[in-house]
Motif scaffolding. Structure first.
Motif, PDB file in Angstrom:
ATOM      1  N   ARG A  25       0.882  -1.657  -0.197  1.00  0.00           N
ATOM      2  CA  ARG A  25       0.053   0.577  -0.096  1.00  0.00           C
ATOM      3  C   ARG A  25       0.931   1.768   0.141  1.00  0.00           C
ATOM      4  NH1 ARG A  25      -3.286  -3.304  -1.483  1.00  0.00           N
ATOM      5  NH2 ARG A  25      -5.391  -3.728   0.334  1.00  0.00           N
ATOM      6  N   LYS A  59      -5.849  -2.175   4.679  1.00  0.00           N
ATOM      7  CA  LYS A  59      -5.685  -1.119   3.901  1.00  0.00           C
ATOM      8  C   LYS A  59      -4.718  -0.329   5.332  1.00  0.00           C
ATOM      9  CE  LYS A  59      -8.761   0.878   0.803  1.00  0.00           C
ATOM     10  NZ  LYS A  59     -10.632   1.671   0.747  1.00  0.00           N
ATOM     11  N   ALA A  77      -1.694  -3.645   6.200  1.00  0.00           N
ATOM     12  CA  ALA A  77      -0.558  -3.408   4.809  1.00  0.00           C
ATOM     13  C   ALA A  77       0.892  -3.063   4.513  1.00  0.00           C
ATOM     14  CB  ALA A  77      -1.191  -1.880   4.627  1.00  0.00           C
TER      15      ALA A  77
END
Length: 196
Positions: A22, A141, A145
């Motif tokens: 990410r 996320k 991540a």
């Protein structure tokens, strides 16, 4: 519908030691590097997100399960046994997708013996109707991540931190439900005039 029931959405997801890359912040000119060993070990996680059918003050509740490998019918029955303990003596309407393990002969036979549990199936190809999908997105996320752990225990620890974060902020499970467009609490019918 049983007005004393919990409406519980359940879903499974996979996670591995391969990092979910990410975007990250770093000082200008210093590109962050992510080092890992290309380890393909995988685990599976299941989450059951429950909302009370008529009393919003009683929910939401999040039940979570993590195991190495993948889920089959027997492992999912173990998860449902955990859900039963999580909602002791209360009726549950479980909503999940059409995964074959969800509707196998063994699963249907086990559910038939459970007076507390009713199964409902989500429409095909409609993951956007399951609020647990938003929970997975939130975990992947944030806590999951860019991990670079060497062991599945590292992934389990990060996932547990994410579950604690979501449990600590009760508005998050409600926002996941709102994002699906579904509502649990129907509006009260308008008062009818006596002359009607």
């Amino acid at each position: 519908m049983n007005t004393r029931a919990w409406i519980v959405f359940l879903d499974e997801s996979g996670v591995s030691l391969l990092p979910q890359v990410r975007r990250a912040y770093a000082p200008r000119g210093r590109t962050p590097h992510l080092r890992h060993r290309l380890n393909w070990k995988r685990a599976s996680m299941a989450a059951a997100l429950g909302y009370h059918a008529t009393d919003p003050d009683r929910g939401p509740r999040l039940c979570f399960h993590l195991k190495p490998g993948s889920y089959d019918t027997a492992a999912l029955i173990d998860v449902l046994e955990q859900v039963k303990v999580f909602y002791p003596g209360e009726p549950v309407i479980l909503v999940w997708d059409g995964l074959s393990a969800h509707w196998s002969r063994a699963m249907r036979a086990w559910v038939a013996e459970q007076g507390w549990l009713t199964l409902e199936r989500l429409p095909a190809y409609a993951p956007e109707l399951n609020p647990v999908e938003l929970l997975w997105s939130s975990l992947k996320k944030r806590e999951l991540a860019n991990p670079a752990g060497d062991h599945l225990a590292d992934v389990a620890d990060a996932t547990e931190q994410g579950i604690h974060r979501i449990n600590h902020h009760q508005h998050l499970p409600w926002s996941y439900l709102a994002h699906t467009g579904l509502t649990i609490h129907p509006p009260h019918p308008p008062n009818l005039r006596k002359d009607q």
